[in-house]
Every structure is written in C-alpha cells, then in structure tokens.
Design a protein around this motif. Structure first.
Motif, PDB file in Angstrom:
ATOM      1  N   LYS A   1      20.050 -34.096  85.303  1.00  0.00           N
ATOM      2  CA  LYS A   1      18.853 -33.689  84.569  1.00  0.00           C
ATOM      3  C   LYS A   1      18.661 -34.477  83.279  1.00  0.00           C
ATOM      4  CE  LYS A   1      18.452 -29.088  86.456  1.00  0.00           C
ATOM      5  NZ  LYS A   1      18.392 -27.662  86.215  1.00  0.00           N
ATOM      6  N   ASN A   2      19.709 -34.636  82.496  1.00  0.00           N
ATOM      7  CA  ASN A   2      19.610 -35.389  81.249  1.00  0.00           C
ATOM      8  C   ASN A   2      20.710 -36.447  81.225  1.00  0.00           C
ATOM      9  OD1 ASN A   2      19.339 -36.343  78.656  1.00  0.00           O
ATOM     10  ND2 ASN A   2      19.012 -34.326  77.764  1.00  0.00           N
TER      11      ASN A   2
ATOM     12  N   ALA B   1      23.631 -44.356  80.729  1.00  0.00           N
ATOM     13  CA  ALA B   1      22.391 -43.937  81.376  1.00  0.00           C
ATOM     14  C   ALA B   1      21.494 -45.143  81.649  1.00  0.00           C
ATOM     15  CB  ALA B   1      21.662 -42.907  80.515  1.00  0.00           C
TER      16      ALA B   1
ATOM     17  N   GLU C   1      20.481 -46.572  85.341  1.00  0.00           N
ATOM     18  CA  GLU C   1      19.071 -46.680  85.730  1.00  0.00           C
ATOM     19  C   GLU C   1      18.742 -48.101  86.202  1.00  0.00           C
ATOM     20  OE1 GLU C   1      14.698 -45.423  85.173  1.00  0.00           O
ATOM     21  OE2 GLU C   1      16.369 -44.254  84.431  1.00  0.00           O
TER      22      GLU C   1
ATOM     23  N   LYS D   1      21.194 -39.183  79.662  1.00  0.00           N
ATOM     24  CA  LYS D   1      21.637 -39.703  78.362  1.00  0.00           C
ATOM     25  C   LYS D   1      22.719 -38.808  77.758  1.00  0.00           C
ATOM     26  CE  LYS D   1      19.875 -41.667  74.115  1.00  0.00           C
ATOM     27  NZ  LYS D   1      18.706 -41.940  73.289  1.00  0.00           N
ATOM     28  N   ASN D   2      22.578 -37.498  77.900  1.00  0.00           N
ATOM     29  CA  ASN D   2      23.592 -36.578  77.376  1.00  0.00           C
ATOM     30  C   ASN D   2      24.869 -36.616  78.210  1.00  0.00           C
ATOM     31  OD1 ASN D   2      21.983 -35.725  75.298  1.00  0.00           O
ATOM     32  ND2 ASN D   2      21.381 -33.815  76.265  1.00  0.00           N
TER      33      ASN D   2
END
Length: 99
Positions: free
Chosen positions: A17-18, A28, A32, A20-21
C-alpha cells in the motif's frame, strides 16, 4: 510472515500500500523502475520492518531473514555472473549497500 526482502524487479512490491514507508525512498523507487522494465542494477531491498525486528530481537536477525538475504544474494550473483559474497570467507561484499 510476509515477504520482507524484495528484489528490485519483484511484482510483490506492487501489492504494498505505501511502498515508500515499507521499502524506504530509494528501495521504492528502484522497485518501481525495475517493475516498469527500466534499467536498474541487479539487487534487492531489505524492508524497514527488518530494522524494527532487528532491534526487537536484541540486534539479531532470525534464521528466516538471513536465508531470504542469502537467496537474494544468489539471485544477484546469477544476474551478474560473479560471486559477490563468500559467506564463510569474507566480511566484505562485492556489492553496494545503501541505507
């Protein structure tokens, strides 16, 4: 335990979901780019959750995580056609490690 070590080209990162975290900013972005087919060096990201587990377990990694890291290192070795780590003979990897 969900996967905490992700190859840059892994499709699993798409499910996060996130990212980067979970993977950190660099992780991240590399993930990607790899999924998009852009050129990234062979590699993997150790999630931020591993850091939490490391400190929770008195600065030790459990056997499962160590095995996941070894597996990913073998994948990278196969991609670059070189041994980058001698688990019992070397303390210095022939690779780049970023925080």
């Amino acid at each position: 335990m969900k996967k905490l070590i992700l190859n840059f080209k892994s499709k699993d990162s798409k499910k996060i979901k996130n990212p980067k975290n979970f993977l950190g900013g660099k992780g991240a972005n590399l993930s990607e780019m790899g999924r998009m087919g852009l050129p990234v060096p062979p590699g993997f990201t150790i999630s931020t959750k591993v850091c939490e587990l490391f400190y929770k377990d008195k600065k030790k990694l459990n056997k499962n995580l160590v095995n996941q890291i070894k597996t990913e290192l073998k994948i990278v070795e196969k991609d670059v056609k070189k041994k980058i780590w001698r688990f019992k003979k070397s303390i210095t990897p022939f690779c780049s490690i970023r925080s």
